[in-house]
Motif scaffolding. Structure first.
Motif, short mmCIF file in Angstrom:
data_model
loop_
_atom_site.label_atom_id
_atom_site.label_comp_id
_atom_site.label_asym_id
_atom_site.label_seq_id
_atom_site.Cartn_x
_atom_site.Cartn_y
_atom_site.Cartn_z
N HIS A 1 22.26 20.34 -51.74
CA HIS A 1 23.60 20.21 -51.66
C HIS A 1 23.83 19.85 -50.16
O HIS A 1 24.56 18.75 -49.85
CB HIS A 1 24.19 21.25 -52.13
N LEU A 2 23.68 20.59 -49.33
CA LEU A 2 23.92 20.40 -47.96
C LEU A 2 23.21 19.01 -47.10
O LEU A 2 24.09 18.16 -46.66
CB LEU A 2 23.29 21.52 -46.99
N THR A 3 22.03 18.76 -47.60
CA THR A 3 21.36 17.73 -47.36
C THR A 3 22.17 16.31 -47.78
O THR A 3 22.20 15.13 -47.24
CB THR A 3 20.04 17.47 -47.58
N ALA A 4 22.52 16.23 -49.29
CA ALA A 4 23.31 15.06 -49.39
C ALA A 4 24.65 15.03 -48.69
O ALA A 4 25.07 13.94 -48.32
CB ALA A 4 23.58 15.79 -50.86
N GLY A 5 25.30 16.24 -48.33
CA GLY A 5 26.64 15.84 -47.35
C GLY A 5 26.08 15.42 -45.99
O GLY A 5 26.74 14.51 -45.61
N LEU A 6 24.92 15.69 -45.64
CA LEU A 6 24.48 15.17 -44.29
C LEU A 6 24.28 13.53 -44.41
O LEU A 6 24.60 12.96 -43.52
CB LEU A 6 23.08 15.72 -43.90
N TRP A 7 23.58 13.31 -45.59
CA TRP A 7 23.39 11.53 -45.70
C TRP A 7 25.05 10.98 -46.00
O TRP A 7 25.12 9.91 -45.31
CB TRP A 7 22.71 11.43 -46.87
N THR B 1 33.98 21.42 -38.39
CA THR B 1 33.92 21.27 -39.73
C THR B 1 34.45 19.63 -40.32
O THR B 1 35.66 19.29 -39.70
CB THR B 1 34.88 22.37 -40.34
N VAL B 2 33.77 19.07 -41.05
CA VAL B 2 33.86 18.08 -41.49
C VAL B 2 34.09 18.03 -43.10
O VAL B 2 33.67 18.50 -43.98
CB VAL B 2 32.94 16.98 -41.55
N ASP B 3 35.33 17.36 -43.56
CA ASP B 3 35.51 16.96 -45.14
C ASP B 3 35.15 15.89 -45.64
O ASP B 3 35.57 14.78 -44.79
CB ASP B 3 36.97 17.35 -45.49
N LEU B 4 34.28 15.90 -46.59
CA LEU B 4 33.74 14.33 -47.07
C LEU B 4 34.03 14.24 -48.55
O LEU B 4 34.02 15.62 -49.26
CB LEU B 4 32.20 14.38 -46.90
N PRO B 5 33.95 13.16 -49.15
CA PRO B 5 34.06 13.05 -50.41
C PRO B 5 32.66 13.56 -51.01
O PRO B 5 31.68 13.31 -50.48
CB PRO B 5 34.15 11.57 -50.89
N VAL B 6 32.60 14.11 -52.46
CA VAL B 6 31.35 14.61 -52.99
C VAL B 6 30.43 13.38 -53.40
O VAL B 6 31.25 12.66 -53.88
CB VAL B 6 31.71 15.47 -54.08
N PRO B 7 29.24 13.45 -53.02
CA PRO B 7 28.41 12.09 -53.52
C PRO B 7 28.45 12.18 -54.66
O PRO B 7 28.30 13.11 -55.51
CB PRO B 7 27.27 12.45 -52.69
N ASP B 8 28.47 11.05 -55.24
CA ASP B 8 28.47 10.64 -56.80
C ASP B 8 27.10 10.55 -57.44
O ASP B 8 26.38 9.44 -57.43
CB ASP B 8 29.47 9.39 -57.35
N PRO B 9 26.53 11.64 -58.08
CA PRO B 9 25.17 11.53 -58.55
C PRO B 9 25.18 10.88 -59.96
O PRO B 9 24.76 11.54 -60.99
CB PRO B 9 25.00 12.92 -58.65
N GLY B 10 25.86 9.74 -60.05
CA GLY B 10 25.89 9.05 -61.59
C GLY B 10 24.56 8.34 -61.78
O GLY B 10 23.50 8.44 -61.06
N MET C 1 33.52 17.52 -50.19
CA MET C 1 32.81 18.77 -49.80
C MET C 1 33.01 19.15 -48.27
O MET C 1 33.17 18.00 -47.73
CB MET C 1 31.18 18.64 -50.02
N ARG C 2 32.82 20.08 -47.85
CA ARG C 2 33.01 20.67 -46.59
C ARG C 2 31.85 20.99 -46.03
O ARG C 2 30.78 21.89 -46.39
CB ARG C 2 33.98 21.80 -46.61
N LEU C 3 31.53 20.45 -44.67
CA LEU C 3 30.38 20.72 -44.03
C LEU C 3 30.59 21.08 -42.61
O LEU C 3 31.48 20.88 -41.98
CB LEU C 3 29.65 19.37 -43.49
N HIS C 4 30.04 22.43 -42.33
CA HIS C 4 30.03 23.02 -40.86
C HIS C 4 28.95 22.59 -40.30
O HIS C 4 27.68 22.56 -40.48
CB HIS C 4 30.09 24.55 -41.38
N THR C 5 29.37 21.84 -39.01
CA THR C 5 28.28 21.20 -38.14
C THR C 5 28.56 21.69 -36.66
O THR C 5 29.41 22.39 -36.31
CB THR C 5 28.51 19.71 -38.40
#
Length: 211
Positions: A48-54, A117-126, A1-5
């Protein structure tokens, strides 16, 4: 996921600290200091945004990740009207050893910041994204969150593992919440982020309708 910070730096004494904020804080996200739990309400975009921040906190142990949302309290859903004081959120890796009592001073020194801008793996909500309460509270499990509240801000201090687990919980809220609200006549969908047994769990709820 891409985060704009935005990246902010400020010095306290001889030490310089870095604070990361979302470029656009979510409008439909609130966090309240209630007597029994710490309660949050999020729509899909905010979750979704908050998941990226964690997830970002998990990869940024030398930074404080700040989500400024307490100003949203005036626009919170009706379910939040009985709640107590609204809070911001700061995610803090335990290795940084920042004292939350110094947050007000640090916050006052932060400027406009610079975009990143930060690119992160999508958190896995398994299915294992949210550990069982019994596992998180087991006395031998020392890899868990500690919380403090200072200057209208909830500090969640943890490890890389705990930040990734919490990111998956928020990702699950974003993914599953809309379907639950549609299929169950608006019945709420909630998850929990478990903390040290001496503290209060963070209870988060999906909310599709906002004023």
């Amino acid at each position: 996921m891409r985060l704009h910070t935005t990246i902010h730096t400020a010095r306290l004494g001889a030490t310089e600290f870095k604070v990361i904020r979302p470029a656009r804080p979510p409008a439909h996200a609130v966090l309240f200091d209630d007597p029994w739990y710490l309660n949050g309400w999020f729509d899909q975009e905010a979750a979704h945004l908050t998941a990226g921040l964690w997830a970002l906190a998990a990869t940024s142990p030398r930074s404080l990740v700040h989500l400024p949302i307490r100003a949203n309290a005036k626009d919170a859903p009706d379910a939040a009207t009985g709640a107590q004081r609204p809070l911001d959120l700061v995610l803090l890796h335990h290795s940084l050893q920042f004292a939350p009592s110094r947050w007000k001073e640090l916050r006052s020194r932060l400027g406009r910041g610079r975009p990143r801008t930060v690119d992160l793996p999508v958190p896995d909500p398994g299915p294992d994204a949210e550990p069982a309460a019994s596992d998180r509270h087991h006395r031998e499990n020392r890899d868990r969150f500690h919380q403090e509240i200072h200057s209208e801000t909830l500090f969640m201090t943890g490890s890389t593992r705990t930040f990734l687990e919490a990111a998956a919980v928020f990702a699950s809220l974003a993914r599953e919440g809309p379907g639950q609200a549609f299929n169950h006549g608006g019945r709420h969908y909630c998850r929990s982020v478990y903390v040290d047994p001496a503290d209060r769990d963070l209870h988060i709820e999906y909310r599709e309708e906002w004023p």
